[in-house]
Design a protein around this motif. Sequence first.
Motif, short mmCIF file in Angstrom:
data_model
loop_
_atom_site.label_atom_id
_atom_site.label_comp_id
_atom_site.label_asym_id
_atom_site.label_seq_id
_atom_site.Cartn_x
_atom_site.Cartn_y
_atom_site.Cartn_z
N ARG A 183 0.84 -1.20 0.00
CA ARG A 183 0.00 0.00 0.00
C ARG A 183 0.87 1.25 0.00
O ARG A 183 0.57 2.22 -0.69
N ARG A 220 -3.47 6.27 9.34
CA ARG A 220 -3.50 6.98 8.07
C ARG A 220 -4.88 7.60 7.83
O ARG A 220 -5.88 7.14 8.38
N GLY A 230 -14.72 -8.72 4.36
CA GLY A 230 -15.48 -8.59 3.11
C GLY A 230 -15.99 -7.16 3.05
O GLY A 230 -15.44 -6.26 3.69
N THR A 231 -17.04 -6.94 2.29
CA THR A 231 -17.55 -5.58 2.19
C THR A 231 -19.04 -5.57 1.89
O THR A 231 -19.55 -6.48 1.22
N GLY A 240 6.16 -9.38 4.12
CA GLY A 240 6.14 -10.25 2.95
C GLY A 240 4.76 -10.27 2.33
O GLY A 240 3.80 -9.71 2.89
N TYR A 289 -6.92 -8.52 6.46
CA TYR A 289 -7.19 -7.21 5.84
C TYR A 289 -6.31 -6.99 4.62
O TYR A 289 -6.40 -5.92 4.00
N GLY A 290 -5.43 -7.93 4.30
CA GLY A 290 -4.33 -7.67 3.36
C GLY A 290 -4.72 -7.72 1.90
O GLY A 290 -4.31 -8.62 1.17
P1 NAD Z 1 -5.30 -0.37 3.50
O1 NAD Z 1 -4.90 -0.27 2.08
O2 NAD Z 1 -5.11 0.80 4.38
O3 NAD Z 1 -4.57 -1.62 4.18
C1 NAD Z 1 -4.39 -2.86 3.55
C2 NAD Z 1 -3.00 -3.38 3.93
O4 NAD Z 1 -2.82 -4.69 3.36
C3 NAD Z 1 -1.88 -2.50 3.42
O5 NAD Z 1 -1.00 -2.15 4.47
C4 NAD Z 1 -1.20 -3.36 2.35
O6 NAD Z 1 0.19 -3.10 2.27
C5 NAD Z 1 -1.52 -4.76 2.81
N1 NAD Z 1 -1.56 -5.76 1.72
C6 NAD Z 1 -2.25 -5.70 0.56
N2 NAD Z 1 -2.02 -6.78 -0.19
C7 NAD Z 1 -1.16 -7.56 0.50
C8 NAD Z 1 -0.54 -8.81 0.25
N3 NAD Z 1 -0.75 -9.47 -0.90
N4 NAD Z 1 0.28 -9.33 1.18
C9 NAD Z 1 0.51 -8.67 2.35
N5 NAD Z 1 -0.04 -7.47 2.64
C10 NAD Z 1 -0.87 -6.93 1.72
O7 NAD Z 1 -6.84 -0.82 3.51
P2 NAD Z 1 -7.93 -0.72 4.70
O8 NAD Z 1 -8.76 0.47 4.48
O9 NAD Z 1 -7.27 -0.93 6.01
O10 NAD Z 1 -8.80 -1.99 4.36
C11 NAD Z 1 -8.45 -3.26 4.91
C12 NAD Z 1 -9.47 -4.32 4.50
O11 NAD Z 1 -10.76 -3.94 4.94
C13 NAD Z 1 -9.56 -4.54 2.98
O12 NAD Z 1 -9.68 -5.92 2.75
C14 NAD Z 1 -10.83 -3.83 2.60
O13 NAD Z 1 -11.42 -4.49 1.50
C15 NAD Z 1 -11.68 -3.97 3.85
N6 NAD Z 1 -12.62 -2.84 4.00
C16 NAD Z 1 -12.17 -1.55 4.17
C17 NAD Z 1 -13.10 -0.52 4.30
C18 NAD Z 1 -12.69 0.93 4.47
O14 NAD Z 1 -13.58 1.82 4.46
N7 NAD Z 1 -11.40 1.24 4.63
C19 NAD Z 1 -14.47 -0.81 4.29
C20 NAD Z 1 -14.89 -2.13 4.11
C21 NAD Z 1 -13.97 -3.16 3.97
#
Ligand code: NAD
Length: 382
Positions: free
Chosen positions: A35, A228, A143-144, A73, A96-97
């Motif tokens: 990210r 963030r 999920g979402t 990783g 969450y990744g």
């Molecule tokens: P974000 O981008 O801030 O965090 C995701 C993290 O996952 C990042 O630090 C990224 O480096 C890491 N990542 C991504 N792919 C990876 C991989 N292949 N291997 C290892 N690390 C990996 O996103 P967020 O807002 O914290 O969202 C987290 C989760 O929650 C996501 O799955 C998203 O679909 C879900 N979500 C978020 C929201 C929201 O409003 N932010 C709402 C509903 C669902």
Amino acid sequence: MKVLVIGGDGYCGWATALHLSNRGYEVGIVDSLVRRYWDAQKGVESLTPIAPIQRRIERWSDLTGKSIDLYIGDITDYSFLSQTLHEFEPEAIVHYGEQRSAPFSMIDREHAVETQVNNVVGTLNILYAMRQDFPDCHLVKLGTMGEYGTPNIDIEEGYLTLEHNGRTDTVPYPKQPGSFYHLSKVHDSHNIHFACKIWGLRATDLNQGVVYGVLTEETGMDELLVNRLDYDGIFGTALNRFCTQAAIGHPLTVYGQGGQTRGFLDIRDTVRCVELAIANPAESGHLRVFNQFTEQFSVGDLALMVKKAGNAMGLDVEINHLDNPRVEQEKHYFHAKNTNLLNLGLQPHYLSDSLLDSLLNFATKYKHRVDKNQILPKVSWK
Ligand code: NAD
Ligand code: USQ
């Protein structure tokens, strides 16, 4: 209990890792830091300055005496994932990744493919690693709500009981998502459902709504722990964007008519919902689904609330209706159930004037960091 938070350097993951650590769980973080790379690639940045993950964890440990293990990783690399699970031996995995931006996934073919490969392969790898060596581990997968889309009937929690030609069955709720990102979550849900059924794994799919807010009890303890806050047109979500726009005097960017209605929740409830899911694991052989949001709003209503709170603070807030860069219904029925987490004891933080004030104050504090070129949306669905 040992909990591995995958994506623990991200917005929801960092807040969750600290919350669980504070509550006495033994926490490990896995993150590829992709990210931070995507931000650099797109020339965008969190409004709040976020420290490197190693410094964040060190600061947490200095402040609280609690340690967090760090594994850097990519979970699409199966040998890295498998080795990490063997080292940490989690009893629960919070996943969450993933690539989580709908606009990012709609930029072009490459971004759609990158999103779906990253998300679907990562989740499949977790399922295989669990089947191989950790069949009792509980997968808590983010999920979402957008998996359901905006159907003209009530949205249930994951499953729908149907009557057809005199017979009834309970089936996964029909999915009509609105981006290649949201589709990746649907593909994940199907893969998890299937893996639970054939291998007897246990999993909870948390269909989360749009998250807002910066502070939790833990991330507010120190500047180095700050979370963030994305406000740009790719990664910024509606309310976080509106508050940042209000702080710099940019008209609020409501897309189209603004009747798009979604489920929303405070980041403080995200961390609590995940804790509730972990503390009350799913049964093996079953994918349990919780709808994780606390209130529904239309984006037009949210803009009006930000305008009112901003005006009360002396900010000059205007609302603009832009041509909608997305293809989505702008006026529709939306009524989703969310009782499962409430029944487990969730006590929601509802969106209040005081929270809006605090978000606006936060955005104002860091407004010198806003890049005004990143406010308007640049990605089109068409
Ligand atoms: P974000 O981008 O801030 O965090 C995701 C993290 O996952 C990042 O630090 C990224 O480096 C890491 N990542 C991504 N792919 C990876 C991989 N292949 N291997 C290892 N690390 C990996 O996103 P967020 O807002 O914290 O969202 C987290 C989760 O929650 C996501 O799955 C998203 O679909 C879900 N979500 C978020 C929201 C929201 O409003 N932010 C709402 C509903 C669902
Ligand atoms: N919108 C505006 N103006 C903006 C930004 C968004 O009107 O400046 C509208 C969008 O058109 C959409 C709604 O607000 O109708 C929500 O958009 P968003 O960018 O806040 O949220 P979304 O793209 O749905 O994605 C976010 C997260 C994603 C998560 C999802 C939850 O980025 O990871 O899965 O919220 S949900 O929407 O419930 O599927």
